[in-house]
Design a protein around this motif. Structure first.
Motif, PDB file in Angstrom:
ATOM      1  N   HIS A   1      39.384  36.292  35.261  1.00 59.42           N
ATOM      2  CA  HIS A   1      38.135  35.600  35.592  1.00 59.42           C
ATOM      3  C   HIS A   1      37.518  36.227  36.832  1.00 59.42           C
ATOM      4  N   HIS A   2      36.196  36.314  36.827  1.00 62.67           N
ATOM      5  CA  HIS A   2      35.486  36.910  37.959  1.00 62.67           C
ATOM      6  C   HIS A   2      35.865  36.194  39.254  1.00 62.67           C
ATOM      7  N   PRO A   3      35.968  36.960  40.329  1.00 60.25           N
ATOM      8  CA  PRO A   3      36.257  36.341  41.618  1.00 60.25           C
ATOM      9  C   PRO A   3      35.063  35.529  42.111  1.00 60.25           C
ATOM     10  N   GLY A   4      35.345  34.541  42.929  1.00 65.88           N
ATOM     11  CA  GLY A   4      34.283  33.752  43.542  1.00 65.88           C
ATOM     12  C   GLY A   4      33.614  34.528  44.658  1.00 65.88           C
ATOM     13  N   ARG A   5      32.473  34.041  45.081  1.00 66.36           N
ATOM     14  CA  ARG A   5      31.710  34.703  46.142  1.00 66.36           C
ATOM     15  C   ARG A   5      32.494  34.752  47.453  1.00 66.36           C
ATOM     16  N   ASP A   6      33.425  33.845  47.628  1.00 64.46           N
ATOM     17  CA  ASP A   6      34.203  33.779  48.856  1.00 64.46           C
ATOM     18  C   ASP A   6      35.420  34.721  48.846  1.00 64.46           C
ATOM     19  N   GLU A   7      35.572  35.520  47.796  1.00 66.11           N
ATOM     20  CA  GLU A   7      36.739  36.394  47.658  1.00 66.11           C
ATOM     21  C   GLU A   7      36.494  37.834  48.078  1.00 66.11           C
ATOM     22  N   CYS A   8      35.284  38.126  48.547  1.00 65.29           N
ATOM     23  CA  CYS A   8      34.989  39.513  48.930  1.00 65.29           C
ATOM     24  C   CYS A   8      33.728  39.575  49.771  1.00 65.29           C
ATOM     25  N   ALA A   9      33.459  40.761  50.278  1.00 66.57           N
ATOM     26  CA  ALA A   9      32.219  40.999  51.026  1.00 66.57           C
ATOM     27  C   ALA A   9      31.030  40.798  50.093  1.00 66.57           C
ATOM     28  N   PRO A  10      29.935  40.257  50.614  1.00 65.59           N
ATOM     29  CA  PRO A  10      28.768  39.999  49.757  1.00 65.59           C
ATOM     30  C   PRO A  10      28.269  41.232  49.017  1.00 65.59           C
ATOM     31  N   TYR A  11      28.328  42.405  49.631  1.00 68.47           N
ATOM     32  CA  TYR A  11      27.798  43.611  48.992  1.00 68.47           C
ATOM     33  C   TYR A  11      28.664  44.086  47.826  1.00 68.47           C
ATOM     34  N   TYR A  12      29.832  43.513  47.613  1.00 69.87           N
ATOM     35  CA  TYR A  12      30.661  43.853  46.449  1.00 69.87           C
ATOM     36  C   TYR A  12      30.199  43.112  45.190  1.00 69.87           C
ATOM     37  N   GLN A  13      29.453  42.028  45.375  1.00 72.61           N
ATOM     38  CA  GLN A  13      29.068  41.179  44.238  1.00 72.61           C
ATOM     39  C   GLN A  13      28.246  41.931  43.185  1.00 72.61           C
TER      40      GLN A  13
ATOM     41  N   THR B   1      42.304  41.793  54.743  1.00 75.45           N
ATOM     42  CA  THR B   1      41.031  42.112  55.385  1.00 75.45           C
ATOM     43  C   THR B   1      40.772  43.610  55.308  1.00 75.45           C
ATOM     44  N   ALA B   2      39.555  43.951  54.923  1.00 72.36           N
ATOM     45  CA  ALA B   2      39.103  45.344  54.899  1.00 72.36           C
ATOM     46  C   ALA B   2      37.629  45.356  55.285  1.00 72.36           C
ATOM     47  N   SER B   3      37.241  46.323  56.059  1.00 73.32           N
ATOM     48  CA  SER B   3      35.841  46.446  56.486  1.00 73.32           C
ATOM     49  C   SER B   3      35.336  45.183  57.183  1.00 73.32           C
ATOM     50  N   GLY B   4      36.251  44.436  57.781  1.00 72.98           N
ATOM     51  CA  GLY B   4      35.868  43.220  58.490  1.00 72.98           C
ATOM     52  C   GLY B   4      35.647  42.004  57.602  1.00 72.98           C
ATOM     53  N   PHE B   5      35.972  42.102  56.309  1.00 72.08           N
ATOM     54  CA  PHE B   5      35.786  40.993  55.373  1.00 72.08           C
ATOM     55  C   PHE B   5      37.108  40.641  54.711  1.00 72.08           C
ATOM     56  N   GLY B   6      37.234  39.388  54.303  1.00 72.07           N
ATOM     57  CA  GLY B   6      38.394  38.963  53.530  1.00 72.07           C
ATOM     58  C   GLY B   6      38.190  39.300  52.062  1.00 72.07           C
ATOM     59  N   PHE B   7      39.258  39.743  51.418  1.00 69.67           N
ATOM     60  CA  PHE B   7      39.230  40.091  49.992  1.00 69.67           C
ATOM     61  C   PHE B   7      40.459  39.525  49.313  1.00 69.67           C
ATOM     62  N   THR B   8      40.296  39.096  48.071  1.00 64.42           N
ATOM     63  CA  THR B   8      41.468  38.817  47.246  1.00 64.42           C
ATOM     64  C   THR B   8      41.811  40.086  46.478  1.00 64.42           C
ATOM     65  N   VAL B   9      43.034  40.129  46.005  1.00 64.65           N
ATOM     66  CA  VAL B   9      43.454  41.239  45.154  1.00 64.65           C
ATOM     67  C   VAL B   9      42.575  41.266  43.900  1.00 64.65           C
ATOM     68  N   ARG B  10      42.290  40.102  43.332  1.00 67.29           N
ATOM     69  CA  ARG B  10      41.440  40.028  42.135  1.00 67.29           C
ATOM     70  C   ARG B  10      40.072  40.665  42.387  1.00 67.29           C
ATOM     71  N   ALA B  11      39.453  40.385  43.533  1.00 67.16           N
ATOM     72  CA  ALA B  11      38.139  40.949  43.836  1.00 67.16           C
ATOM     73  C   ALA B  11      38.205  42.471  43.940  1.00 67.16           C
ATOM     74  N   LEU B  12      39.279  42.988  44.527  1.00 69.12           N
ATOM     75  CA  LEU B  12      39.420  44.443  44.622  1.00 69.12           C
ATOM     76  C   LEU B  12      39.550  45.076  43.239  1.00 69.12           C
ATOM     77  N   CYS B  13      40.291  44.415  42.361  1.00 78.35           N
ATOM     78  CA  CYS B  13      40.442  44.926  40.991  1.00 78.35           C
ATOM     79  C   CYS B  13      39.099  44.931  40.264  1.00 78.35           C
TER      80      CYS B  13
END
Length: 170
Positions: A3-15, A139-151
């Motif tokens: 399932h797609h990650p939520g907006r709170d799972e990554c930096a906004p520019y990844y959306q 944390t990467a690039s100053g933002f929190g990420f889930t593993v799912r969002a990175l995938c």
């Protein structure tokens, strides 16, 4: 089912690139994306693969190399976050990476082979993650990420660049 990650799972520019990934099984999409890129670039000669679509834009070769570089970085981040790493990761500025790489000097088939190898490793890594690991954060690039969002970003980024190649280069 991924399932797609939520907006709170990554930096906004990844959306933007995450939205490119269709609902369904992310791993199957990752494999299909590699097949689609190879099919798209079949028969593209060295001269065409060596030109940007506009002055200052990367060539097809440089773009394929960039996708492989980013995929490696996202996979390392995902692995580390899945294993509980809490140290923050630096950002990745794509332009210096591209400038330092010799992607444009290589053959397109060699770059596609490399990307396919990287994709195989990425797919194996994704398959290894259970729900608990996918929810872990770092944390990467100053933002929190889930593993799912990175995938999801990894696959969406590949889709994004394949679409650019199809619409602006070919």
């Amino acid at each position: 089912m991924w399932h797609h990650p939520g907006r709170d799972e990554c930096a906004p520019y990844y959306q933007d690139v995450i939205r490119l990934v269709p609902e369904g099984h992310l791993v199957k999409t990752a494999v299909a994306e590699m097949v689609a890129l190879r099919r798209l670039l079949e028969g593209v000669g060295d001269e065409a693969a060596s030109r940007g679509y506009a002055p200052g834009k990367w060539s097809i070769k440089e773009t394929v190399g960039h996708v492989a570089d980013v995929e490696r970085i996202m996979a390392v981040r995902a692995l580390c976050f899945a294993r509980g790493e809490q140290a923050p990761f630096p950002g990745m500025d794509q332009d210096p990476y591209a400038a330092m790489a010799a992607h444009g000097k290589r053959s397109l088939p060699s770059l596609l082979d490399e990307l396919e190898s990287v994709r195989g490793a990425t797919v194996s890594l994704m398959r290894s993650f259970g729900p608990e690991e996918l929810a872990r954060t770092g944390t990467a690039s100053g933002f929190g990420f889930t593993v799912r969002a990175l995938c999801f970003h990894t696959v969406g980024h590949a889709i994004h660049h394949r679409r650019i190649i199809a619409s602006r280069y070919l």
